[in-house]
Design an enzyme around this catalytic site. Sequence first.
Site, PDB file in Angstrom:
ATOM      1  N   HIS A 207       0.823  -1.217   0.000  1.00 20.11           N
ATOM      2  CA  HIS A 207       0.000   0.000   0.000  1.00 20.11           C
ATOM      3  C   HIS A 207       0.849   1.256   0.000  1.00 20.11           C
ATOM      4  CE1 HIS A 207      -4.061  -1.163  -0.072  1.00 20.11           C
ATOM      5  NE2 HIS A 207      -3.968  -1.965   0.963  1.00 20.11           N
ATOM      6  N   CYS A 510      19.462  -4.018 -26.990  1.00 16.57           N
ATOM      7  CA  CYS A 510      18.162  -4.255 -26.348  1.00 16.57           C
ATOM      8  C   CYS A 510      18.316  -4.758 -24.908  1.00 16.57           C
ATOM      9  CB  CYS A 510      17.330  -5.240 -27.161  1.00 16.57           C
ATOM     10  SG  CYS A 510      18.087  -6.865 -27.311  1.00 16.57           S
TER      11      CYS A 510
HETATM   12  C1  PEP Z   1      20.081  -9.489 -22.908  1.00 16.13           C
HETATM   13  O1  PEP Z   1      20.656 -10.535 -22.594  1.00 16.13           O
HETATM   14  O2  PEP Z   1      20.611  -8.360 -22.829  1.00 16.13           O
HETATM   15  C2  PEP Z   1      18.701  -9.532 -23.401  1.00 16.13           C
HETATM   16  C3  PEP Z   1      18.112  -8.456 -23.870  1.00 16.13           C
HETATM   17  O3  PEP Z   1      18.036 -10.713 -23.298  1.00 16.13           O
HETATM   18  P1  PEP Z   1      17.410 -11.265 -21.929  1.00 16.13           P
HETATM   19  O4  PEP Z   1      17.558 -10.197 -20.893  1.00 16.13           O
HETATM   20  O5  PEP Z   1      16.006 -11.633 -22.224  1.00 16.13           O
HETATM   21  O6  PEP Z   1      18.300 -12.449 -21.665  1.00 16.13           O
END
Ligand code: PEP
Length: 579
Positions: A207, A510
């Site tokens: 909360h 990514c």
């Molecule tokens: C990574 O390893 O940076 C990635 C984007 O894949 P995951 O975090 O899903 O292993």
Amino acid sequence: MTETDNTPSTTVMADTEMIEMVEVIKGKPVVPGVVYAPVTWVTARPALPEPTETVAEDRRDAEYEAFTAAVETVSGRLAARAEHVDGHARQVLEATVAIARDRAWARKVKKSVAAGQTNQYAVRQATEDFIGMFLKAGGVMAERVTDLADVRDRVIAELRGDPEPGIPQVDTPHVLLADDLAPADTATLDPSLIVAVVTEKGGATSHTAIIARQLDIPCVVATGPTLRSVAQDAPVVVDGGLGTVETGVDADEATRRVADAAALAEKVRAWTGPAQTSDGQRVQLLANVQDGATARQAAESVAEGIGLFRTELCFLSETEEPTVDEQAEKYAEVFRAFPEGKVVVRTLDAGSDKPVPFVNAEDEENPALGVRGLRIARGNQELLERQLDGIALALEMSGRTAASAHTWVMAPMVATVYEAKWFAELCHDRGLTAGAMIEVPAAALMAEKMMSYLDFVSIGTNDLTQYTMAADRLSSSLAYLTDPWQPAVLHLVHTTCRAGSVTRTAVGVCGEAAADPVLACVLTGLGVNSLSAATPALAAVGARLGDVDFVTCREMAAAALNAEGAEEARAAAGAVIGL
Ligand code: PEP
Ligand code: MG
């Protein structure tokens, strides 16, 4: 989820005149924002009653009546407060009233009083029974334990004629500290007087966290008992984004940090994209998603598309492989969220920290180095082919064409040129644009050769850091190694980007590194063309990039590459832009 290191760290800040000790207490960040104010602790909860001699039989009815009167007073007070607030605060107060008026709880108290217990001890016992049940149920129920304990304490204080426990009255802005906050207290917080909340206990869905988010006051939870070292009225800097509480900070320095954070927050709120450096170098800003819901959330944000769709997260509880049609349904939901934008689908990265029941049958001694990601498909190519068929079908279902330039498919854990070539052929056979994640050092080192078969690559800095530093990404004690600012990792990013520029192949990032605004500038300087991160992180990245020109990004990259360690790299890149 990474664990929090609650050990306070002490930094010595040298001044010409004096040496000041800054103590940093770490917790879980819940609501971002930086404030500087003295602290106030919540009023102590009453000591819990111990069993006493049996209450005489002729006094037991009166004992129980006193309990019902105390419940009436406490719940009446809370109900009156509920009438003066709206929204979630009102719901919280009403839920607390409901707990106080709970019949099963009152029946337990009645039974104990009838057996000769004092009403105070009966309240303690009945509450402990319920707390046990809630903890056993776990999850959200376990987080409601604070509500039960709060009702218990209010009723016991009332029975003793003591003041109501909770938040003390303050007339200037304060940071509220507590072991855990009762929902009824947080519901009536005045954000002009309580400017931040820090608790020893609690979780991201407690909360305290919910109300702090609603009131938009910086909040840190789960600091552990080190928080108790902060004295009443001591001035502290709370950084809700970093999850830190600092004592001993110089007042001018603290004021400057608060002003800087406020200016940055304003800029981030106003930033609408698209992402580019101040001199117009474009960087695609994309979102990491795991299903239709997170993709739709991304579509509402500044994200231009999706840079990583973690398909394995759709199937974490499936014991049977979903059919091609069933898979296509899931993937199409994500495509539909971005009818025009780029979507990068990653094939199953099952295994290690993300086992998928229908894929990872065998226990492995060392799963992070085992049969995970694309390696699974070596022994089961049909599994990969069915997934690629599902992706191709989802493209048709969502009105995209397979060959469209903005739908890309990539494989996780690619380690050899052979794997890249094999995966690319399977994709190209279906008219799909093919890529590989660069998350194994071998892939970074061989990127140029891999790129002769691939259409793009995306660097997964989470695993690339884990494998470069030989440090488990889930280990909190190795967090100093699993830091994407490690120059060794940045050198591998650099190698990959150089390969991308020689072969004219798009290189994205990514991993979590893309969510760090300063590191995002470094990655841009290294030559990365797209950054993909969790949706809430994107605006801050875009706003920071917009402040820096491309030459400066390259200077930041050079400074970080030249550093000896992660902290030095962070400091050296930051120094280029005056941080
Ligand atoms: C990574 O390893 O940076 C990635 C984007 O894949 P995951 O975090 O899903 O292993
Ligand atoms: Mg990975």
